[in-house]
Structures are given as structure tokens and as C-alpha cells.
Motif scaffolding. Structure first.
Motif, PDB file in Angstrom:
ATOM      1  N   VAL A  54      -1.001   4.114   6.128  1.00  0.00           N
ATOM      2  CA  VAL A  54       0.221   4.216   5.315  1.00  0.00           C
ATOM      3  C   VAL A  54       1.435   3.766   6.119  1.00  0.00           C
ATOM      4  O   VAL A  54       2.370   3.155   5.574  1.00  0.00           O
ATOM      5  CB  VAL A  54       0.398   5.661   4.795  1.00  0.00           C
ATOM      6  CG1 VAL A  54       1.785   5.859   4.176  1.00  0.00           C
ATOM      7  CG2 VAL A  54      -0.689   6.008   3.783  1.00  0.00           C
ATOM      8  N   VAL A  59       1.674  -3.021   5.629  1.00  0.00           N
ATOM      9  CA  VAL A  59       1.222  -2.361   4.392  1.00  0.00           C
ATOM     10  C   VAL A  59       2.446  -2.068   3.527  1.00  0.00           C
ATOM     11  O   VAL A  59       3.320  -1.283   3.920  1.00  0.00           O
ATOM     12  CB  VAL A  59       0.462  -1.050   4.713  1.00  0.00           C
ATOM     13  CG1 VAL A  59       0.283  -0.218   3.443  1.00  0.00           C
ATOM     14  CG2 VAL A  59      -0.890  -1.371   5.339  1.00  0.00           C
ATOM     15  N   ALA A  61       2.010  -1.338   0.137  1.00  0.00           N
ATOM     16  CA  ALA A  61       1.597  -0.443  -0.940  1.00  0.00           C
ATOM     17  C   ALA A  61       0.174  -0.010  -0.628  1.00  0.00           C
ATOM     18  O   ALA A  61      -0.568  -0.737   0.046  1.00  0.00           O
ATOM     19  CB  ALA A  61       1.649  -1.166  -2.290  1.00  0.00           C
ATOM     20  N   VAL A  62      -0.197   1.161  -1.137  1.00  0.00           N
ATOM     21  CA  VAL A  62      -1.434   1.803  -0.697  1.00  0.00           C
ATOM     22  C   VAL A  62      -2.312   2.146  -1.902  1.00  0.00           C
ATOM     23  O   VAL A  62      -1.814   2.608  -2.930  1.00  0.00           O
ATOM     24  CB  VAL A  62      -1.104   3.106   0.073  1.00  0.00           C
ATOM     25  CG1 VAL A  62      -2.380   3.799   0.548  1.00  0.00           C
ATOM     26  CG2 VAL A  62      -0.162   2.815   1.232  1.00  0.00           C
ATOM     27  N   VAL A  64      -5.470   4.650  -2.729  1.00  0.00           N
ATOM     28  CA  VAL A  64      -6.191   5.795  -2.182  1.00  0.00           C
ATOM     29  C   VAL A  64      -7.501   5.971  -2.927  1.00  0.00           C
ATOM     30  O   VAL A  64      -7.506   6.280  -4.124  1.00  0.00           O
ATOM     31  CB  VAL A  64      -5.341   7.077  -2.284  1.00  0.00           C
ATOM     32  CG1 VAL A  64      -6.155   8.297  -1.822  1.00  0.00           C
ATOM     33  CG2 VAL A  64      -4.067   6.936  -1.473  1.00  0.00           C
ATOM     34  N   LEU A  74      -2.078  11.998   1.215  1.00  0.00           N
ATOM     35  CA  LEU A  74      -1.842  10.556   1.326  1.00  0.00           C
ATOM     36  C   LEU A  74      -0.804  10.092   0.310  1.00  0.00           C
ATOM     37  O   LEU A  74       0.035   9.237   0.599  1.00  0.00           O
ATOM     38  CB  LEU A  74      -3.156   9.794   1.134  1.00  0.00           C
ATOM     39  CG  LEU A  74      -4.129   9.922   2.320  1.00  0.00           C
ATOM     40  CD1 LEU A  74      -5.534   9.479   1.910  1.00  0.00           C
ATOM     41  CD2 LEU A  74      -3.632   9.081   3.502  1.00  0.00           C
ATOM     42  N   ALA A  78       2.658   8.356   1.402  1.00  0.00           N
ATOM     43  CA  ALA A  78       3.075   7.029   0.941  1.00  0.00           C
ATOM     44  C   ALA A  78       4.413   7.113   0.230  1.00  0.00           C
ATOM     45  O   ALA A  78       5.324   6.300   0.475  1.00  0.00           O
ATOM     46  CB  ALA A  78       2.000   6.440   0.006  1.00  0.00           C
ATOM     47  N   LYS A  83       6.532   3.772  -0.205  1.00  0.00           N
ATOM     48  CA  LYS A  83       5.523   2.761  -0.538  1.00  0.00           C
ATOM     49  C   LYS A  83       4.783   3.156  -1.824  1.00  0.00           C
ATOM     50  O   LYS A  83       4.269   4.277  -1.915  1.00  0.00           O
ATOM     51  CB  LYS A  83       4.520   2.617   0.605  1.00  0.00           C
ATOM     52  CG  LYS A  83       5.182   2.111   1.886  1.00  0.00           C
ATOM     53  CD  LYS A  83       4.187   1.877   3.009  1.00  0.00           C
ATOM     54  CE  LYS A  83       4.937   1.354   4.253  1.00  0.00           C
ATOM     55  NZ  LYS A  83       4.033   1.080   5.397  1.00  0.00           N
ATOM     56  N   VAL A  85       1.925   3.781  -4.438  1.00  0.00           N
ATOM     57  CA  VAL A  85       0.563   4.203  -4.163  1.00  0.00           C
ATOM     58  C   VAL A  85      -0.199   4.342  -5.487  1.00  0.00           C
ATOM     59  O   VAL A  85       0.313   4.883  -6.454  1.00  0.00           O
ATOM     60  CB  VAL A  85       0.547   5.535  -3.353  1.00  0.00           C
ATOM     61  CG1 VAL A  85       1.315   6.635  -4.068  1.00  0.00           C
ATOM     62  CG2 VAL A  85      -0.870   5.987  -3.044  1.00  0.00           C
ATOM     63  N   CYS A  87      -3.501   6.071  -6.757  1.00  0.00           N
ATOM     64  CA  CYS A  87      -4.436   7.092  -6.295  1.00  0.00           C
ATOM     65  C   CYS A  87      -5.549   7.267  -7.304  1.00  0.00           C
ATOM     66  O   CYS A  87      -5.305   7.479  -8.487  1.00  0.00           O
ATOM     67  CB  CYS A  87      -3.673   8.406  -6.105  1.00  0.00           C
ATOM     68  SG  CYS A  87      -4.721   9.768  -5.548  1.00  0.00           S
TER      69      CYS A  87
END
Lengths: 332, 332, 332, 332
Positions: A54, A59, A61-62, A64, A74, A78, A83, A85, A87
């Protein structure tokens, strides 16, 4: 990409190879070898763990897709880093935890950074069903019948995980379809199970939504014959249903066993492949500011968890396979 | 009932047990034991042979389901005795013979006593298709596609018997459907056969009717997968087809081979069971003067034989699997 | 034939014209003109009323298709006269009355003379479903889903008549299918109705059978789109369902509205035409001693009435559309 | 992107928004306003014309979706510039021109830079059909039945453009499916047309492939009821067909007209949307060296043109709607 299990690997491949505007830069997994192998395949780097990923500069954008217990932390990390995310469901392993995450996001003004992976909202068949319903194709809805069948229960499946892991999709999709929240749930089950004493399979969940619609949802993990997700909406002037063909391959086969056959998917991957691609494309488009994505929010995840919680409470209060109607309570 | 083979036995049981207004009084067969056993089962008597049966006092009307070569003589004998007769196709083994029978019936004024067993004319699905077509459901017809597939070719099947024994049903049903006679036939075949050097299987017959419609008929005796009779009519404003479900059982089965299955009939008996019952009921009603039956006449049988004759001539003239367009000539 | 309404007229025509071994001798109806007209059409005589018809010398067996309130007395009269009787459902308008009839028949040793008109037991599709289930096609059953939809509720329909007039078919067919009696019923309904304050439509009935299977039955009288009777059985190794095509005509139509269409039946007549013919043929065969018919008995009618009675009691005890699980009690 | 008509606009949007690894940099069209508007929508620049676009420094690869007459020159220009090019069918408006292009590419060693837009080769349903056939699901093929129906003929459609514009897809897909070249074509037509004296619609094309398979292809431009592309392969041990559901939407609708309905696509866009996306993704992946794309080559385009040429020659030689078997001759 945090998590390189079955779901994370699929997502990573889609992001790297099938999604416009995305570059897969970093992967991580509890099993470093798995992350490294996938990173090599897709031309990405690895990070030592989720929080580290993260924080990486490359990075933006994430996604999960790690173990359920890691989602909440998480997502918050983020969001705190500003950022976006995406999920996978669930937002958190318990209703209380999910409520805590939503409160934290609301307090920080970062809820807009979080999307939940309820992929039916971008599944072409479900979207088509919802649009037809909303344009009045069958008039005001009266009943919904949902069916959710898989081939084999996963290892460690329990009566409760059937609800929180499988039924949760209807917990989100039914109110999304109807545009009305679920207010109460009633749990029912036959006197037989395909599972063990810890796994009542199948289960039948009845839902009431605020609009007065009654919904039945059958969940069966050990259906053996295929992955089969159905939905029918009965309205005042007709009925709408996902075509049975949605579940099967493009072919009709006739062979020497005197039958005409269509093949079912063995699991969710072929059935929802296009939904997952669209989910990731919509999310990336949203991150890039191209359009507001039609994805579920963290609050949607909280609401779905509250519906599941009511289902579990009804189940725990059940006598002879019949639970009471139990109110859905969404923590504030 | 003359002839107690597969077809004759079915007909006898229907007449004795499922048809209103009929009494099965007499049976005969080349194999006396077979006739006796069936007569005992159904409470009837036997006669020594077909001509004797026709002459019996307790026989008011005759069904002919014996070997093809015996049809013409039995039909003429029954008509001469003033007894209605329902004759399984063909009317006679050759076009010339069929013409001779029709001429004799016309000369004697007994043609009205003869009905031919083209059961598609009373098959509910075919009747529904024809009615929809005639009420203009898809406008003026342009094309017809017929498909006639069986599981396994019978013993002794030849390229010619495929035409005179199987294709003959379309030779009758296509002009009946369209209300227009077949004027020419063109034979085509792939460079492969499921049969022997004497049996080209499958074959493709192209038909022109006087109304300008072009028809394709695929006949495949060794289809292996089931008995499958299809028909589609393409018109100026749409297309009509027998539903695929017409061929299969009432069930959809989903089992552990990851497929959804519908079972095909193994032969014509389940597919056309209701058509045969209606055929016999309509014929009996006609004999009793209750209503004019919608069955094929001896002349219809002659015309169908003439269409088959053109197909055979096209086949005999074929080079590399392609025969010429050949005119249908109905002997006067 | 006692009663010449829609059902009685259909039955009379079938008996007179489509059933082997039967002669329609006498008709009666509250409306003498209706009876006379039908008698003329079918070559029968009339009787002044039901009891008179039962007593006629030229009546060997009786079909009762008159008003529900007259059934019990006519059945008892026929049985007392030693004449076989086929009675349309219900056996009697109340559970108590039905129990009284059964007790009287048992006391007189005449129960074998009475058959009840639950036509699904001879409907080819339902028979095929039951046979497949019993030969283990999908293993031990877990769930049954029944759906019973009509186009429009009849005049005077009420919440209770929906149960005793429509749901009663599942009340008989589900235990017949499973080979296990219904032990308890639970009534549920949406907060909306297509009817009035006196008619809750649709309703959802949950059933438990002694074998542990859980059944859902949706009944919707005002479905608008067609007469649609479905049944699915989910077992340990797969699922079996009546093919959707069972409800529709033999044709697939494609016309200029950019759709592929199959037509539904408008009511039970086309859907169950063959079942009714088989029911009457089986009953006549039984009367003639040809074979033991596979029809429902008076006791089956009593048991179905007891299941409906439990459903009605659950409905009356319902709060906010949810009734309690209510035991089925069959009077001895 | 050269050409911003219906096809070019779709392709441009897919490239810019749905394809991984591609950047849409330049557009051009005969109508500069159309190009400018689309360029603004998608964040691209315009070029004055096709040749200029091919020469732009920020163009690494070219998609040609302009008028048929411009294809050959643009393909040669791109190839000469060493830039990969995906050209919509046809490669050239005439067989001679197509042969000239292929010779030029072969002479320059640039044939590998050219892909043809026969999208069925990446259509999931067609790919699945081909794979099932090749793994022996129905044994050695005997017959293929192709159906190609559109809603309405485009303006200016002629008997010949039906062949070169619509049938050309089967001219490529049938040999691709079978793995065997078409050796001869025979043209047939009914005595009726939905078109004018210049447009015979429908047409029936018979094909022979070197392996001995016989193929029928019905092409109907004015089918009215929907865009409907079917394919069935009959083999020695069964039959395989694209499921009818492939053509229709995900929904089954039941409404008050007493029917069950599935909607057809109005044209090729919904039917082949996923095929076009996959085609562009596969092409971009190939350009990037990620994998060898499964797309048609320039030579495949020449071969398909030769099949169409034989069909046109058979049509021109036809008498009373029946043309002769005509050999396919691929210019060297």
C-alpha cells in the motif's frame, strides 16, 4: 494486488492483460514464491506484505484479495494513504468490525476511495435484469426467487460461512435489484444436509424488503451438478428471469447417450469472468476519473453484513430447522 | 389389423385400449404365434391371412401395417369389399404400382375409403406449425428446413430406402405444410457416409414447390444421438420452428457430469405416440361418420411416391455427390 | 356425468369421443338447457339431477364435476349404489366433511369405488419426474420447489380458496412425488397483493414432509403471463425439473419484434388435456377391470384437505405476512 | 484508426477504453467532423487522411475500418512502413486485387504484419464449437449447417454484396472450423426474394470441403426478427451447435401476451461485442509480442475472397434459381 490466491491471481491477470488504463506494478502474498511467480509472469514487482505494498510509490491504487481477516486494516491503510482500493467481500469478518471501518472512513471523508467487489452489480445478466425491472417490464415486483448453487463446499465450510460467504451475494444483490433495503430475514432448512453436523446445506433464506417484496434464496454448496446462480422476479404483469443459458456454455451437444446437453460452469470463474473484467475496468475508469463506477461502497458492504448477521441470528434461534423472522439492524 | 410387427402391435394396442368407438376384432400376421399372443392380450380373434381378415364378417374396417409389398393388394381388397382401410405408407412399393392402385380406386369410386398413414398431418406440433403458417404468423414463406434423423439405420437400409422410407415423410409433409406441390428435387450428399457402399447416409434433398419456396431436407439414419425431427419455415416477417423440446422428454436433468440434459426419444414411438393415437381416433371417427378425417388420401400417397421417385432419379444421375434438379412427374 | 360446467363439458367430450371402452349415457346440470345441448352434441340422455343420474339403470359409473358442495353426497350415493365414481377435487368442502365421507366409505367397504381427480398423478410430465426421482436419478431428495401460476383469479377468489382450490394440487402431488406425508405447513406472503383485501395473492407455502425434505410452493393466481406449473426436485447428486417447455406450445416463433417466443397456455385445459384424457381412460380401464388405476383415493383427498387445513390455520395465525409452522392433522 | 463509421467508432472506443496495452493516438475519417468529435471523446488526435495517419510518428500500428475500396492501399502502406495493421474484411474489393496484395506482402516479407478482421475466429461461441469438434466430441464431421440472418439489408445491397459482405464470414469460418479448404460452391435460391430484382434474398450456398464434408449456408439479409447467426456440425457420433441462447439477451421474459420471450440482437454489435474486444486485445497483444494472435491472415482473406468468387460465378450461371457446382480457384 494484495493476495495471489485463486481470486487474486485472476484479478491480477485481468488487470495486467485485459483492462485498459491499468498497469499492474506490485503483488504480494503470504506465500512469497507464489507472488514472485505471478509477478514474473505479468511483468510486475513484489512487495513484502500488504501494508508495505500500500505504501509503495509505484502503487496508485490497491486491490485487496487476501484473507478475509486482513481486509479491514488494508482498506483503512489505503484510504489513509489517499489511494483508491477495491476490496473483495467481505469488508470485515464481523459486523462490528465492518461498522468500525465505515465509521472511520466517514470520519476521515475517505469513503469515496473504497469499492467492494460485489461483482453481480456489473454482471451483464444481472444488470440487464435490473434495468428491465426498473423500466417496468413486469410492473411492480411481488416476489424474488434467488438460487445459489455450487459444485462442492470448500474445506472448512460451516453453516455460518455458507451465509457470510455465499448468501452474502444475495444480501447485496436483492436490495440492489429492488432498490429497497432488506428489513428482516427468516432461516429455514430441510431435515437433511449434504454436509456434516457443522454444515447445514442447503439452507433457505426468506427476506422481506421495505417495499413489501418477499424473497426466497436457496443456497446449496454441494449441488454436484454445476455452478448455478439463478434469479427470477415476479411482478404484477409478468416475470423476469436470468435465462438458464446464462449458466452454461455456448454449445448444445447431442451425443450417443440419447440426450441434448449444455455444460455448466464448474465454479464462479467462467460464470462471472466477464463481470470481474468489467468490475476491474469500471474501477480503473473511476480511479482515472473517466466515469463514476457502478460498484458497491463500503456502506453497501456493511449493509450486506447486517443482512447476513440477521440470517445467522435466525439460524441460531432455529428449532427443528425453522428460525424466526429476525430484524436487520445496521449499526450506525 | 393386418401385420403385428412393431408398428402393427402399437396400432393394435391403441385401437383396443385408447381409441373411442373402435373394437379390435381380428388380427393377422405372417407369424401366427405373434398374432395369437397379441390377440389374447387384447381380447381379439385371429385370421389366417390378410385377405381372409378383410373378408371377415366381424371386420368393418381394416388397418394395414404389414410388409410394404402387400399394401396395394390389401387396400384394393378392402376397398372392393366396401370397407374403409387405413394403410401405412407406402401405398405401394413402386410409383407405377401406386399409380395403378389410385387409378383402380378412382375407376371404382372407392378412393374415399382409403387413408394413408402419414401421421405428421395429425401430429400436434406439425398441425400447430401449419396453422401458424396459414394464419400468416411469419408472412409468405421463403424457405423450409427439414431435418430427419434416426438413431440407427435398420437392417438392409440402402441409399434408396432412405429416400422411400424416411424422406417420404417430408415428401408428403412439405407440400401439405405449404399448400403447394413439389415440382422438382435435387439430391446432394457429402463425400462421407455412416453406412456402406450401398447406403449413402446422410443425404441432402433440395425441393422446389410451385409457390417458389426452396426446401432443404437432411436425412440421417445413423445420427446416434436420438430420434430428431425438425422443421423450420422462414417467411417474409419471421421464422417458425418446431420447438426443440418437442423431441425430448418433459424433464431437465442436472447431474454430476456438470451438464443440463434433456433426453431424446430413441425412435419414432415416443415422438409420435400422440400423433398415432390421433390418427387412429380420427380415422375411426371418420369411419363412424362423426367427422371427415384430416388424413392423407391414396392420391397423396401417389404424389409422395412421385417426389421420392424424382429424388431417386436425381441420386442415380449424381456425379461426385451432386445430382441434377429433377422434375416430379405424377403418373395420371 | 354430473355437472356440465367447463370441467364437466371437457370430461364429457373426452368420455364420449376419446376414451376407449366408455359410453356416455347420461348428463345432468343445474342448468337443464346446458345439459340438453351437450347431451345432443354427444348422443347422450339427460337426468333431472345428480341423485337421479346416479340411480339410472343405464349408468354403470359416475363422474362428479358439479359444485364442490355437492361432491360428498354424490360420492356416497354412488358408492352406496355400488357404482364406481370419479370425483373432481375436493372430496368435500370442509375437512370434517371429507373425514365423514371417508369414514362412511370405510365402514361400508366401498372406498375402492371412489377415485379423486388429482390429474397430476397421470400427467406424463409429473409421472416422468416421479419415476426419475424414484429410480435415483438425483439421489435422495433435499428440496422441492413448486410453482403454480394462473392467468387471472376466478370471480370470488379469496385467500382461503387460493389454498383449497389451487394449492391443494401440491398438497396432493408433493407427498405423492416424495412418497412421504406432509407433516407441517408454514404460510408466508409478501406485503403486496394482486387481489383485494380478501385475496392475498401470491402466497408462499413451506411444507415439511416426514422424510425431512423442505418444499416451497408459490401460488399466484393473477400471473397475467400464462398458466405455468413448475416443479423442481433438488437431490444429493443433482436436480430434476419439469422442462419449461412443458408449459408452452410446440412452436418457437421469431417475429419482427426482435424476439424468440413460445406461447403459454391460457389455462389448465391445454396444459393438462392429455392428463385428463389419461385420467378418464385409466378410470374406465379400472372400472372395466383391465388394470388397477393409478388415481388418487378418497383417503388421498382427505389427506390433501388436511394439508390445506394446516395452511389455512397458519395463514389465520399470521402476523405481518408470516404464519407459524402448523402441524397437519388428518382426522381419523 | 482509419475510418470512423459504425465499425470504426466501435473499434476506436474499444481500443481506447477496453483494451489493455493500447493507446488510441490518431483517428481519421472522410468526414473530418466525425473524426474530430470522436477524437475529443477519446482523447486522441486526428490525421488528415489514411496515408497520413499511417505515416504519423505516434502511430505504431493501424486499424483499417474505412471504405472497402481503400483497404488494399492502406494495408500495403502500413506494411511498407513496418507497422502492424488490422484490416476489416475484405482485404480488397476484388479477388484479383486481394491476390495482388498478398503477392506484394509475400514479396516484401511483410505478410506477418497483416491481420484480417474475421472476428468469428475469436468469438467465444465459435471457438468453443471448434475446440469441441477438434477434441472429437461428435466424431468425424459429415455436415455443417450455417445460418446468417440480419434484420434489414443495408442500402444498396445486391445479390453479389450479400455474398461478398455477409456470406464471406462463412467462407472463412467453415474451413477454419473444419481445418479443410472449400473446394467448390453451388448457389441456390428460392423463386421469391425479400429484396428487389437486384437483390436475391435469401440465398442458399452449398460448399464442399476437401475433407468430404457438405455444408449448407443460408444467408438472409431481411430476416426482420433479429440478427441470428447459427452453426451446427453433424458428426459420426452426434451433433454440436451454437446454443440458440447465444443470440439472445440474458433474460427470459414472461408478460401478459401469454408468451415466454428472449430478445434477439438487432445487429452484429451486441452479438459480437465480446468477439471484437477479444480481436483487438489479441491483436494488441500480438503487436506487443505477448502472444501470437489467433487472427486471420491476409492469405486467409484471399482464400475467403476466392470462395466468394466461386459463389458469384455459380450465381451468374444459375438458371431458375439453381447454379452449378463451381470450383474455388485461389490465385497464386
Amino acid at each position: 494486488m494484495v493476495g495471489c490466491g485463486v481470486m487474486g491471481t485472476d484479478h491480477a491477470r485481468l488487470l495486467a492483460r485485459q483492462v485498459s488504463g491499468a498497469e499492474l506494478t506490485r503483488l504480494t502474498d503470504l506465500d512469497p514464491g507464489r507472488a514472485t511467480a505471478l509477478a514474473e509472469e505479468l511483468g510486475a514487482l513484489t512487495s513484502p506484505d500488504g501494508p508495505a505494498l500500500v505504501a509503495e510509490d509505484d502503487v496508485d491504487a490497491v486491490v485487496v484479495a487476501s484473507a478475509d481477516a486482513t481486509h479491514a486494516a488494508l482498506v483503512l491503510a489505503a484510504a489513509a494513504a489517499g489511494k483508491p482500493v477495491l476490496c473483495e467481500k467481505p469488508l470485515a469478518p464481523s459486523l462490528e468490525e465492518a461498522a468500525r471501518v465505515v465509521r472511520a472512513l466517514d470520519a476521515d471523508g475517505t469513503a469515496h476511495l473504497v469499492a467492494l467487489g460485489f461483482m453481480r452489480r456489473v454482471d451483464p445478466a444481472h444488470v440487464e435484469l435490473r434495468e428491465a425491472l426498473h423500466r417496468g417490464a413486469v410492473g411492480e415486483p411481488l416476489l424474488v426467487h434467488g438460487t445459489s448453487r455450487g459444485v462442492t463446499a470448500g474445506p472448512g465450510a460451516t453453516s455460518e460461512s455458507l451465509i457470510t460467504g455465499s448468501f452474502v451475494h444475495e444480501a447485496d444483490s436483492v436490495p440492489w435489484l429492488l432498490g429497497s433495503p432488506v428489513t428482516a430475514v427468516c432461516w429455514q432448512a430441510p431435515g437433511r444436509t449434504t454436509g456434516t453436523s457443522d454444515l447445514q446445506d442447503p439452507q433457505l433464506l426468506l427476506l422481506r424488503t421495505a417495499d413489501g417484496v418477499l424473497t426466497t434464496v436457496e443456497v446449496l454448496l454441494n449441488a454436484r451438478y454445476g455452478y448455478d446462480i439463478r434469479c427470477e422476479v415476479v411482478g404484477r404483469s409478468g416475470a423476469l428471469a436470468l435465462s438458464e443459458a446464462v449458466q452454461t456454455t455456448s454449445l448444445t451437444t447431442r451425443t450417443s447417450d440419447l440426450s441434448r446437453t449444455s455444460a455448466f460452469a464448474a465454479d464462479w470463474r467462467p460464470r462471472f469472468a466477464e463481470a470481474y473484467r468489467r468490475e476491474l475496468q469500471a474501477w480503473v475508469d473511476g480511479v482515472r476519473g473517466l466515469e463514476a463506477p457502478a460498484l458497491a461502497t463500503a456502506r453497501d458492504g456493511l449493509v450486506a453484513a447486517a443482512v447476513c448477521d440477521a440470517a445467522v441470528r435466525s439460524m441460531r434461534a432455529a428449532v427443528d430447522g425453522a428460525g424466526p423472522w429476525t430484524s436487520v439492524e445496521v449499526p450506525s
